[in-house]
Design an enzyme around this catalytic site. Structure first.
Site, PDB file in Angstrom:
ATOM      1  N   ASP A  50       0.778  -1.070  -0.020  1.00  0.00           N
ATOM      2  CA  ASP A  50       0.018   0.092  -0.079  1.00  0.00           C
ATOM      3  C   ASP A  50       0.708   1.327   0.031  1.00  0.00           C
ATOM      4  O   ASP A  50       0.921   2.135   0.781  1.00  0.00           O
ATOM      5  CB  ASP A  50      -0.900   0.015   1.436  1.00  0.00           C
ATOM      6  CG  ASP A  50      -1.999   0.988   1.171  1.00  0.00           C
ATOM      7  OD1 ASP A  50      -2.100   1.479  -0.151  1.00  0.00           O
ATOM      8  OD2 ASP A  50      -2.649   1.308   2.079  1.00  0.00           O
ATOM      9  N   ASP A  53       1.282   1.306   8.064  1.00  0.00           N
ATOM     10  CA  ASP A  53       0.231   0.628   7.312  1.00  0.00           C
ATOM     11  C   ASP A  53       0.819  -0.451   6.374  1.00  0.00           C
ATOM     12  O   ASP A  53       0.717  -0.679   5.262  1.00  0.00           O
ATOM     13  CB  ASP A  53      -0.701   1.579   6.642  1.00  0.00           C
ATOM     14  CG  ASP A  53      -1.529   2.623   7.265  1.00  0.00           C
ATOM     15  OD1 ASP A  53      -1.509   2.391   8.710  1.00  0.00           O
ATOM     16  OD2 ASP A  53      -2.167   3.527   6.803  1.00  0.00           O
ATOM     17  N   ASN A  80       1.568   6.736   3.553  1.00  0.00           N
ATOM     18  CA  ASN A  80       2.175   5.727   4.444  1.00  0.00           C
ATOM     19  C   ASN A  80       3.619   5.615   4.339  1.00  0.00           C
ATOM     20  O   ASN A  80       4.244   4.888   5.020  1.00  0.00           O
ATOM     21  CB  ASN A  80       1.707   4.338   3.669  1.00  0.00           C
ATOM     22  CG  ASN A  80       0.064   4.258   3.932  1.00  0.00           C
ATOM     23  OD1 ASN A  80      -0.453   4.790   4.803  1.00  0.00           O
ATOM     24  ND2 ASN A  80      -0.319   3.400   3.134  1.00  0.00           N
TER      25      ASN A  80
END
Length: 232
Positions: free
Chosen positions: A163, A181, A168
């Site tokens: 991701d 994350d 992030n």
């Protein structure tokens, strides 16, 4: 919102709670010097493993699906200049992808993610209203058929974040970065990360990202991994 006692102890009795912070959703709270988020065992295990190789937020508690992480005191790249974000992301991802895949116990190869995508469709967890513009109008089942039919026949495997987008990646003034994350982290084709970085950065910044990363991605792989992301 009710939280387990273990979570409340880790945060501290005098902590001020808020969900009004950069990049936070309704399932992520800032509480004093901690962040409290909904997370499964998968994310906890990946945080611990990746923490052996990169700086990661330390885990202060984990109970009943709530993870308490220490605030590392760095903003995400979501609010950074796009070209700066692209360069930092490219350099950071190059380091992550340099980890030996044999050392990573988490599998995110095509067969594994296709099965997860299928389970998400069957469980009603894929929202067609959230599809990218070029997929709007398709049902999750129709999109899954396309995903399976166009799956790549081979994989350029690395340890992938899963991701990888500006919110992030936390970035300090000294240039160091912290990844967050990581629930989708695992051995996968490098294009899983490249596809999301390209999507989020836009054309000009994506070119800077490619230069920092040191590779020109394959367009058909970028397209397939963007399609895959619709299911997660």
């Amino acid at each position: 919102m009710e939280f387990p006692e273990e979570v409340l102890r880790a945060v501290g009795a005098g902590a001020v709670w808020s969900s009004d912070h950069e990049g936070l959703s309704g399932d992520v709270w800032k509480a004093g010097s901690s962040y409290v988020k909904r997370a499964g065992v998968d994310e906890r295990e990946r945080l611990l493993w990746l923490g052996e190789h990169f700086e990661m937020p330390s885990i202060k508690a984990f109970a009943d699906g709530w993870l308490v992480l220490a605030n590392v005191g760095a903003p995400s790249l979501a609010s950074a200049d796009p070209l700066v974000a692209a360069t930092v992301m490219g350099t950071t991802l190059r380091s992550l992808h340099a980890l030996p895949i044999d050392s990573c116990p988490f599998d995110a190869r095509v067969a594994v993610v296709l099965e997860k995508a299928r389970r998400n469709v069957e469980a009603g967890l894929v929202d067609p209203d959230d599809f990218d513009d070029d997929n709007l109008g398709a049902t999750p089942s129709e999109l899954l058929e396309r995903l399976v039919a166009t799956a790549p026949p081979d994989e350029d495997l690395v340890v992938a974040h899963g991701d990888f987008c500006p919110p992030n990646v936390l970035h300090r003034p000294d240039g160091s970065t912290v990844l967050i994350d990581v629930s989708r982290l695992g051995v996968s084709d490098r294009h899983r990360d490249l596809a999301l970085a390209h999507r989020e950065l836009g054309e000009e910044a994506a070119a800077a990202f490619d230069r920092a990363y040191g590779l020109t991605p394959r367009p058909e792989r970028l397209a397939w991994y963007r399609l895959l992301d619709e299911f997660f």
